[in-house]
Design a protein around this motif. Structure first.
Motif, PDB file in Angstrom:
ATOM      1  N   ALA A   1       0.825  -1.214   0.000  1.00  0.00           N
ATOM      2  CA  ALA A   1       0.000   0.000   0.000  1.00  0.00           C
ATOM      3  C   ALA A   1       0.855   1.259   0.000  1.00  0.00           C
ATOM      4  O   ALA A   1       0.535   2.228  -0.702  1.00  0.00           O
ATOM      5  N   ASP A   2       1.959   1.286   0.783  1.00  0.00           N
ATOM      6  CA  ASP A   2       2.760   2.506   0.846  1.00  0.00           C
ATOM      7  C   ASP A   2       3.447   2.794  -0.487  1.00  0.00           C
ATOM      8  O   ASP A   2       3.595   3.958  -0.885  1.00  0.00           O
ATOM      9  N   LEU A   3       3.848   1.747  -1.216  1.00  0.00           N
ATOM     10  CA  LEU A   3       4.430   1.950  -2.541  1.00  0.00           C
ATOM     11  C   LEU A   3       3.386   2.521  -3.494  1.00  0.00           C
ATOM     12  O   LEU A   3       3.650   3.478  -4.239  1.00  0.00           O
ATOM     13  N   CYS A   4       2.183   1.971  -3.470  1.00  0.00           N
ATOM     14  CA  CYS A   4       1.122   2.466  -4.346  1.00  0.00           C
ATOM     15  C   CYS A   4       0.775   3.913  -4.025  1.00  0.00           C
ATOM     16  O   CYS A   4       0.562   4.734  -4.926  1.00  0.00           O
ATOM     17  N   GLU A   5       0.725   4.247  -2.745  1.00  0.00           N
ATOM     18  CA  GLU A   5       0.390   5.616  -2.341  1.00  0.00           C
ATOM     19  C   GLU A   5       1.429   6.606  -2.843  1.00  0.00           C
ATOM     20  O   GLU A   5       1.087   7.695  -3.328  1.00  0.00           O
ATOM     21  N   ARG A   6       2.706   6.247  -2.748  1.00  0.00           N
ATOM     22  CA  ARG A   6       3.744   7.151  -3.231  1.00  0.00           C
ATOM     23  C   ARG A   6       3.718   7.250  -4.756  1.00  0.00           C
ATOM     24  O   ARG A   6       3.889   8.341  -5.325  1.00  0.00           O
ATOM     25  N   ALA A   7       3.480   6.124  -5.429  1.00  0.00           N
ATOM     26  CA  ALA A   7       3.362   6.160  -6.882  1.00  0.00           C
ATOM     27  C   ALA A   7       2.164   7.000  -7.310  1.00  0.00           C
ATOM     28  O   ALA A   7       2.229   7.739  -8.296  1.00  0.00           O
ATOM     29  N   ASP A   8       1.051   6.898  -6.565  1.00  0.00           N
ATOM     30  CA  ASP A   8      -0.098   7.766  -6.829  1.00  0.00           C
ATOM     31  C   ASP A   8       0.317   9.233  -6.787  1.00  0.00           C
ATOM     32  O   ASP A   8      -0.080  10.033  -7.633  1.00  0.00           O
ATOM     33  N   ARG A   9       1.080   9.571  -5.751  1.00  0.00           N
ATOM     34  CA  ARG A   9       1.394  10.975  -5.473  1.00  0.00           C
ATOM     35  C   ARG A   9       2.316  11.577  -6.521  1.00  0.00           C
ATOM     36  O   ARG A   9       2.147  12.751  -6.884  1.00  0.00           O
ATOM     37  N   ILE A  10       3.292  10.783  -7.030  1.00  0.00           N
ATOM     38  CA  ILE A  10       4.274  11.373  -7.940  1.00  0.00           C
ATOM     39  C   ILE A  10       4.044  10.995  -9.402  1.00  0.00           C
ATOM     40  O   ILE A  10       4.777  11.450 -10.281  1.00  0.00           O
ATOM     41  N   GLY A  11       3.054  10.149  -9.693  1.00  0.00           N
ATOM     42  CA  GLY A  11       2.721   9.872 -11.078  1.00  0.00           C
ATOM     43  C   GLY A  11       3.534   8.773 -11.726  1.00  0.00           C
ATOM     44  O   GLY A  11       3.989   8.929 -12.859  1.00  0.00           O
ATOM     45  N   VAL A  12       3.696   7.652 -11.030  1.00  0.00           N
ATOM     46  CA  VAL A  12       4.368   6.479 -11.600  1.00  0.00           C
ATOM     47  C   VAL A  12       3.326   5.391 -11.818  1.00  0.00           C
ATOM     48  O   VAL A  12       2.589   5.038 -10.902  1.00  0.00           O
ATOM     49  N   VAL A  13       3.272   4.858 -13.026  1.00  0.00           N
ATOM     50  CA  VAL A  13       2.306   3.810 -13.350  1.00  0.00           C
ATOM     51  C   VAL A  13       2.852   2.462 -12.894  1.00  0.00           C
ATOM     52  O   VAL A  13       4.023   2.136 -13.127  1.00  0.00           O
ATOM     53  N   LEU A  14       1.987   1.668 -12.250  1.00  0.00           N
ATOM     54  CA  LEU A  14       2.366   0.346 -11.759  1.00  0.00           C
ATOM     55  C   LEU A  14       1.494  -0.731 -12.388  1.00  0.00           C
ATOM     56  O   LEU A  14       0.303  -0.537 -12.616  1.00  0.00           O
ATOM     57  N   VAL A  15       2.119  -1.867 -12.653  1.00  0.00           N
ATOM     58  CA  VAL A  15       1.419  -3.104 -12.999  1.00  0.00           C
ATOM     59  C   VAL A  15       1.747  -4.088 -11.889  1.00  0.00           C
ATOM     60  O   VAL A  15       2.920  -4.346 -11.610  1.00  0.00           O
ATOM     61  N   ALA A  16       0.726  -4.620 -11.241  1.00  0.00           N
ATOM     62  CA  ALA A  16       0.929  -5.527 -10.107  1.00  0.00           C
ATOM     63  C   ALA A  16       0.961  -6.968 -10.598  1.00  0.00           C
ATOM     64  O   ALA A  16       0.033  -7.415 -11.275  1.00  0.00           O
ATOM     65  N   ASP A  17       2.027  -7.696 -10.260  1.00  0.00           N
ATOM     66  CA  ASP A  17       2.119  -9.110 -10.603  1.00  0.00           C
ATOM     67  C   ASP A  17       1.628  -9.910  -9.398  1.00  0.00           C
ATOM     68  O   ASP A  17       2.339 -10.068  -8.407  1.00  0.00           O
ATOM     69  N   LEU A  18       0.395 -10.401  -9.480  1.00  0.00           N
ATOM     70  CA  LEU A  18      -0.233 -11.095  -8.362  1.00  0.00           C
ATOM     71  C   LEU A  18      -0.099 -12.611  -8.452  1.00  0.00           C
ATOM     72  O   LEU A  18      -0.619 -13.323  -7.585  1.00  0.00           O
ATOM     73  N   ARG A  19       0.582 -13.112  -9.450  1.00  0.00           N
ATOM     74  CA  ARG A  19       0.718 -14.560  -9.592  1.00  0.00           C
ATOM     75  C   ARG A  19       1.478 -15.129  -8.392  1.00  0.00           C
ATOM     76  O   ARG A  19       2.556 -14.669  -8.048  1.00  0.00           O
ATOM     77  N   GLY A  20       0.880 -16.087  -7.748  1.00  0.00           N
ATOM     78  CA  GLY A  20       1.486 -16.665  -6.555  1.00  0.00           C
ATOM     79  C   GLY A  20       1.077 -15.985  -5.265  1.00  0.00           C
ATOM     80  O   GLY A  20       1.373 -16.481  -4.178  1.00  0.00           O
TER      81      GLY A  20
END
Length: 284
Positions: free
Chosen positions: A139-158
């Motif tokens: 969550a903290d990584l996503c929140e910081r990426a939200d704030r500064i404008g970095v696009v994320l793709v989450a790999d949920l396999r496993g």
């Protein structure tokens, strides 16, 4: 959420605590680290009760500012009961045919598949316009990426908590897609459609074509490539956005990985015009 150019209607349900009363408060925004804004308050108004829905309120945001990497606008839900405010983003992100579209414009994801991300790596990712494919981002990584404008793709396999992660990530601006295996896609399909995060089934390059039923469940396909390997021929005509992820020797940093993603796109053209290109990177 109901999102248009001129307004955005946000539904807030009471899912924790006292479920007999609709949540009260306001939504305030927009906020952005890279633009001057004039935040306004939008009050939550109680909705008529429905048998299948928890008590709920909604707010209509007039002239909304939508999240993009260049201008990552956010809003803040401020509960009337004094609970901590919660930041969220409004994002118009869709899988349309074989492409991704952000705020109506075709978007190609280019960047690095990494094992983990540091604060400094996020800054480099923003500066180089690199999308990051990360295993089950916290969550903290996503929140910081939200704030500064970095696009994320989450790999949920496993991941053992994929459903919980998906439910918590629905208000994120930065997370645009999540990679799953075939069994996860079947289980998570209905939940994914409710969050606006694209569900992408991950496969090996030598895998046979996905069944029509599985293609119906997912929004996109992610093809894992080894060095020199190309996607299967059916990836060019499957009718879904296809993302290529090349493993093998990892790039030494994000800047090199971002350039390698461009090179991968050029290598696969003209047979493949894909929706995303990623190469493995090693971040120190």
């Amino acid at each position: 959420m109901q999102l248009t150019e001129s307004s955005a209607t946000v539904l807030v349900e009471r899912v924790l605590g006292d479920e007999t009363r609709a949540p009260a408060g306001t939504i305030r925004g927009p906020f952005c680290e890279f633009a001057r804004t004039l935040p306004a308050d939008f009050p939550l108004r109680e909705l008529p009760p429905l048998p299948e829905r928890a008590p709920a309120t909604s707010a209509t945001i007039v002239d909304p500012c939508y999240w993009t990497p260049a201008l990552p606008f956010e809003y803040e839900l401020r509960p009337a009961d004094g609970a901590s405010p919660r930041r969220f983003a409004l994002r118009r992100w869709y899988a349309v045919g074989d492409s991704f579209r952000l705020s109506g414009r075709r978007t190609v994801l280019r960047g690095a598949a990494v094992d983990s991300v540091t604060e400094s790596a996020l800054a480099v990712a923003r500066a180089s316009a690199a999308v990051l494919c990360v295993p089950t981002p916290a969550a903290d990584l996503c929140e910081r990426a939200d704030r500064i404008g970095v696009v994320l793709v989450a790999d949920l396999r496993g991941a053992t908590d994929a459903r919980d992660w998906w439910q918590a990530a629905g208000w994120r601006g930065s997370v645009v897609a999540a990679l799953t295996d075939e069994s996860q896609a079947v289980a998570l399909g209905p939940l994914a459609r409710a969050t606006g995060i694209a569900l992408a089934v991950g496969i090996a390059a030598e895998a046979p074509a996905l069944s029509a039923a599985l293609l119906d469940e997912c929004d996109a396909v992610a093809v894992e490539l080894q060095p020199g390997q190309r996607p299967p021929t059916w990836a060019a005509t499957c009718g879904k956005p296809v993302v290529a992820i090349r493993r093998g020797d990892a790039a030494p940093d994000l800047a090199v990985a971002r350039a390698a993603a461009d090179a991968l796109q050029a290598e696969l053209a003209p047979q493949f015009s894909l929706a995303g290109y990623f190469v493995a990177a090693r971040l120190s």
